[in-house]
Design a protein around this motif. Sequence first.
Motif, PDB file in Angstrom:
ATOM      1  N   ARG A 177       4.430   2.459   4.231  1.00 56.70           N
ATOM      2  CA  ARG A 177       3.189   3.766   3.725  1.00 56.70           C
ATOM      3  C   ARG A 177       2.076   3.739   4.591  1.00 56.70           C
ATOM      4  O   ARG A 177       1.550   2.864   5.060  1.00 56.70           O
ATOM      5  N   HIS A 178       1.348   5.007   4.745  1.00 54.09           N
ATOM      6  CA  HIS A 178       0.140   5.295   5.268  1.00 54.09           C
ATOM      7  C   HIS A 178      -0.855   5.238   4.259  1.00 54.09           C
ATOM      8  O   HIS A 178      -1.436   6.344   3.985  1.00 54.09           O
ATOM      9  N   GLY A 179      -1.485   4.260   3.972  1.00 56.73           N
ATOM     10  CA  GLY A 179      -2.644   4.174   3.109  1.00 56.73           C
ATOM     11  C   GLY A 179      -2.347   3.969   1.489  1.00 56.73           C
ATOM     12  O   GLY A 179      -1.064   4.400   1.320  1.00 56.73           O
ATOM     13  N   ALA A 180      -3.151   3.410   0.649  1.00 55.40           N
ATOM     14  CA  ALA A 180      -3.151   3.206  -0.554  1.00 55.40           C
ATOM     15  C   ALA A 180      -2.862   4.526  -1.269  1.00 55.40           C
ATOM     16  O   ALA A 180      -3.432   5.467  -0.837  1.00 55.40           O
ATOM     17  N   GLY A 181      -1.938   4.556  -2.137  1.00 53.12           N
ATOM     18  CA  GLY A 181      -1.658   5.628  -2.937  1.00 53.12           C
ATOM     19  C   GLY A 181      -0.694   6.722  -2.567  1.00 53.12           C
ATOM     20  O   GLY A 181      -0.509   7.717  -3.120  1.00 53.12           O
ATOM     21  N   VAL A 182      -0.286   6.443  -1.267  1.00 48.81           N
ATOM     22  CA  VAL A 182       0.453   7.243  -0.569  1.00 48.81           C
ATOM     23  C   VAL A 182       2.166   6.795  -0.727  1.00 48.81           C
ATOM     24  O   VAL A 182       2.202   5.668  -0.876  1.00 48.81           O
ATOM     25  N   GLU A 183       2.888   7.820  -1.020  1.00 50.37           N
ATOM     26  CA  GLU A 183       4.279   7.554  -1.256  1.00 50.37           C
ATOM     27  C   GLU A 183       4.834   6.500  -0.190  1.00 50.37           C
ATOM     28  O   GLU A 183       4.783   6.961   0.948  1.00 50.37           O
ATOM     29  N   ALA A 184       5.737   5.557  -0.470  1.00 48.69           N
ATOM     30  CA  ALA A 184       6.254   4.585   0.436  1.00 48.69           C
ATOM     31  C   ALA A 184       7.438   5.440   1.220  1.00 48.69           C
ATOM     32  O   ALA A 184       8.215   6.277   0.593  1.00 48.69           O
ATOM     33  N   PHE A 185       7.597   5.155   2.568  1.00 48.77           N
ATOM     34  CA  PHE A 185       8.757   5.904   3.291  1.00 48.77           C
ATOM     35  C   PHE A 185       9.747   4.828   3.613  1.00 48.77           C
ATOM     36  O   PHE A 185      10.575   5.537   4.402  1.00 48.77           O
ATOM     37  N   GLY A 186       9.666   3.676   3.416  1.00 49.17           N
ATOM     38  CA  GLY A 186      10.714   2.693   3.998  1.00 49.17           C
ATOM     39  C   GLY A 186      10.093   1.121   3.349  1.00 49.17           C
ATOM     40  O   GLY A 186       9.095   1.141   2.512  1.00 49.17           O
ATOM     41  N   MET A 187      10.943   0.314   3.821  1.00 53.22           N
ATOM     42  CA  MET A 187      10.420  -1.215   3.339  1.00 53.22           C
ATOM     43  C   MET A 187      10.974  -1.897   4.169  1.00 53.22           C
ATOM     44  O   MET A 187      12.038  -1.908   4.809  1.00 53.22           O
ATOM     45  N   LEU A 188      10.126  -3.113   4.595  1.00 52.76           N
ATOM     46  CA  LEU A 188      10.557  -4.151   5.731  1.00 52.76           C
ATOM     47  C   LEU A 188      10.680  -5.518   4.516  1.00 52.76           C
ATOM     48  O   LEU A 188      10.034  -5.813   3.963  1.00 52.76           O
ATOM     49  N   VAL A 189      11.751  -6.100   5.064  1.00 53.37           N
ATOM     50  CA  VAL A 189      12.287  -7.311   4.321  1.00 53.37           C
ATOM     51  C   VAL A 189      12.339  -8.746   5.254  1.00 53.37           C
ATOM     52  O   VAL A 189      12.877  -8.609   6.221  1.00 53.37           O
ATOM     53  N   LEU A 190      11.665  -9.637   4.536  1.00 54.04           N
ATOM     54  CA  LEU A 190      11.786 -10.984   5.566  1.00 54.04           C
ATOM     55  C   LEU A 190      12.247 -11.747   4.825  1.00 54.04           C
ATOM     56  O   LEU A 190      12.016 -11.994   3.352  1.00 54.04           O
ATOM     57  N   ALA A 191      13.095 -12.897   5.301  1.00 57.86           N
ATOM     58  CA  ALA A 191      14.063 -13.937   4.473  1.00 57.86           C
ATOM     59  C   ALA A 191      13.997 -15.046   4.979  1.00 57.86           C
ATOM     60  O   ALA A 191      13.943 -15.417   6.130  1.00 57.86           O
ATOM     61  N   SER A 192      14.072 -16.125   4.024  1.00 57.63           N
ATOM     62  CA  SER A 192      14.126 -17.544   4.639  1.00 57.63           C
ATOM     63  C   SER A 192      15.063 -18.240   3.386  1.00 57.63           C
ATOM     64  O   SER A 192      15.307 -17.896   2.315  1.00 57.63           O
ATOM     65  N   PRO A 193      16.021 -19.216   4.091  1.00 59.56           N
ATOM     66  CA  PRO A 193      16.676 -20.030   3.226  1.00 59.56           C
ATOM     67  C   PRO A 193      15.972 -21.113   2.536  1.00 59.56           C
ATOM     68  O   PRO A 193      16.451 -21.624   1.643  1.00 59.56           O
ATOM     69  N   ASP A 194      14.593 -21.177   2.987  1.00 63.71           N
ATOM     70  CA  ASP A 194      13.864 -22.084   2.062  1.00 63.71           C
ATOM     71  C   ASP A 194      13.138 -21.386   0.954  1.00 63.71           C
ATOM     72  O   ASP A 194      12.494 -20.501   1.102  1.00 63.71           O
ATOM     73  N   PRO A 195      13.648 -21.844  -0.327  1.00 62.44           N
ATOM     74  CA  PRO A 195      13.041 -21.299  -1.446  1.00 62.44           C
ATOM     75  C   PRO A 195      11.339 -21.328  -1.604  1.00 62.44           C
ATOM     76  O   PRO A 195      10.910 -20.532  -2.235  1.00 62.44           O
ATOM     77  N   THR A 196      10.714 -22.138  -0.698  1.00 60.89           N
ATOM     78  CA  THR A 196       9.228 -22.142  -0.833  1.00 60.89           C
ATOM     79  C   THR A 196       8.690 -21.503   0.229  1.00 60.89           C
ATOM     80  O   THR A 196       7.236 -21.432   0.201  1.00 60.89           O
ATOM     81  N   ARG A 197       9.289 -20.644   1.294  1.00 62.24           N
ATOM     82  CA  ARG A 197       8.699 -20.075   2.404  1.00 62.24           C
ATOM     83  C   ARG A 197       7.859 -18.854   2.063  1.00 62.24           C
ATOM     84  O   ARG A 197       6.753 -18.403   2.249  1.00 62.24           O
ATOM     85  N   TYR A 198       8.505 -18.076   1.000  1.00 66.65           N
ATOM     86  CA  TYR A 198       7.683 -16.920   0.088  1.00 66.65           C
ATOM     87  C   TYR A 198       7.701 -17.131  -1.162  1.00 66.65           C
ATOM     88  O   TYR A 198       8.924 -17.225  -2.053  1.00 66.65           O
ATOM     89  N   THR A 199       6.521 -17.465  -1.749  1.00 65.95           N
ATOM     90  CA  THR A 199       6.299 -17.728  -3.197  1.00 65.95           C
ATOM     91  C   THR A 199       5.401 -16.510  -3.884  1.00 65.95           C
ATOM     92  O   THR A 199       4.273 -16.170  -3.179  1.00 65.95           O
ATOM     93  N   ALA A 200       5.257 -16.434  -5.198  1.00 62.83           N
ATOM     94  CA  ALA A 200       4.381 -15.733  -5.765  1.00 62.83           C
ATOM     95  C   ALA A 200       2.740 -16.144  -5.587  1.00 62.83           C
ATOM     96  O   ALA A 200       2.073 -15.287  -5.845  1.00 62.83           O
ATOM     97  N   GLU A 201       2.638 -17.462  -5.181  1.00 64.76           N
ATOM     98  CA  GLU A 201       1.367 -17.935  -5.373  1.00 64.76           C
ATOM     99  C   GLU A 201       0.656 -17.618  -3.787  1.00 64.76           C
ATOM    100  O   GLU A 201      -0.603 -17.941  -3.657  1.00 64.76           O
ATOM    101  N   MET A 202       1.502 -17.514  -2.835  1.00 59.67           N
ATOM    102  CA  MET A 202       0.835 -17.421  -1.428  1.00 59.67           C
ATOM    103  C   MET A 202       0.032 -16.026  -1.250  1.00 59.67           C
ATOM    104  O   MET A 202       0.094 -15.075  -1.915  1.00 59.67           O
ATOM    105  N   GLY A 203      -0.907 -16.197  -0.216  1.00 56.66           N
ATOM    106  CA  GLY A 203      -1.720 -15.034  -0.043  1.00 56.66           C
ATOM    107  C   GLY A 203      -0.924 -14.044   0.809  1.00 56.66           C
ATOM    108  O   GLY A 203       0.021 -14.325   1.241  1.00 56.66           O
ATOM    109  N   THR A 204      -1.159 -12.642   0.284  1.00 52.35           N
ATOM    110  CA  THR A 204      -0.506 -11.668   1.036  1.00 52.35           C
ATOM    111  C   THR A 204      -1.153 -10.791   2.110  1.00 52.35           C
ATOM    112  O   THR A 204      -0.703  -9.612   2.759  1.00 52.35           O
ATOM    113  N   GLU A 205      -2.479 -11.367   2.440  1.00 52.40           N
ATOM    114  CA  GLU A 205      -3.286 -10.512   3.399  1.00 52.40           C
ATOM    115  C   GLU A 205      -2.730 -10.206   4.692  1.00 52.40           C
ATOM    116  O   GLU A 205      -2.649  -9.260   5.358  1.00 52.40           O
TER     117      GLU A 205
END
Length: 225
Positions: A177-205
């Motif tokens: 999306r283009h900026g906060a509060g703007v409607e999303a026009f798509g989505m990017l997905v990253l994936a890994s076979p490692d269940p710990t590669r992407y976790t809820a505790e990780m930073g998202t900056e």
Amino acid sequence: MSIQGITEADIANFLAHNPGFFERNAELLASIQLTSPHGQRAVSLQERQMEMLREKIKGLEGKIIEMIRHGQENVAIADRLHRWTRALMLTASAADLPEVLTRELMHQFMIPQSGIRVWGAADAFGSLAFAAPVSKDVQSLAASLTLPYCGVNSGFEAAQWLDDPAAAMSLAMIPLRHGAGVEAFGMLVLASPDPTRYTAEMGTEFLQRIGELASASLSRLLPVG
């Protein structure tokens, strides 16, 4: 401990406010014996002070080494981000952008799988894979994400955009999306076979920055006006 009304605090306070005491009584420095932390042997006050200084210096050296390592890692990440961004800017055809974006992202950051959908693309791109229809649920999910989602793959529809959905144990889903509060026009997905590669505790900056750059680049796919 108290000796005839004098406490350890009194002695410490006296020494703190009388720095010349040991200069006037230099023989005490050689006669005072303390237990070494590296064994039961007795050491002089000067030697104990030297041991404390060495320990402090060792701790500071460790911190400096850690700072250097973090600095080197940050430079390496900045270089990868630069190469990825440059690849996007050098892509002449807008239709090629989603493929270049995901391919270079996987290459530069060693990401096993990546997928993308753009549901706000102009009609001219309607027959391309990235513009394939997505459900209202996916669009609602992207619209609800104020930050990238990181966690286990619990059967998300977006995982089906990957070459091998069954191998995706953890996911990062980044709304476009283009900026906060703007409607999303798509989505990017990253994936890994490692269940710990992407976790809820990780930073998202960093993932947010990826999303912002991806969104800016893919703006060429949207209808003019």
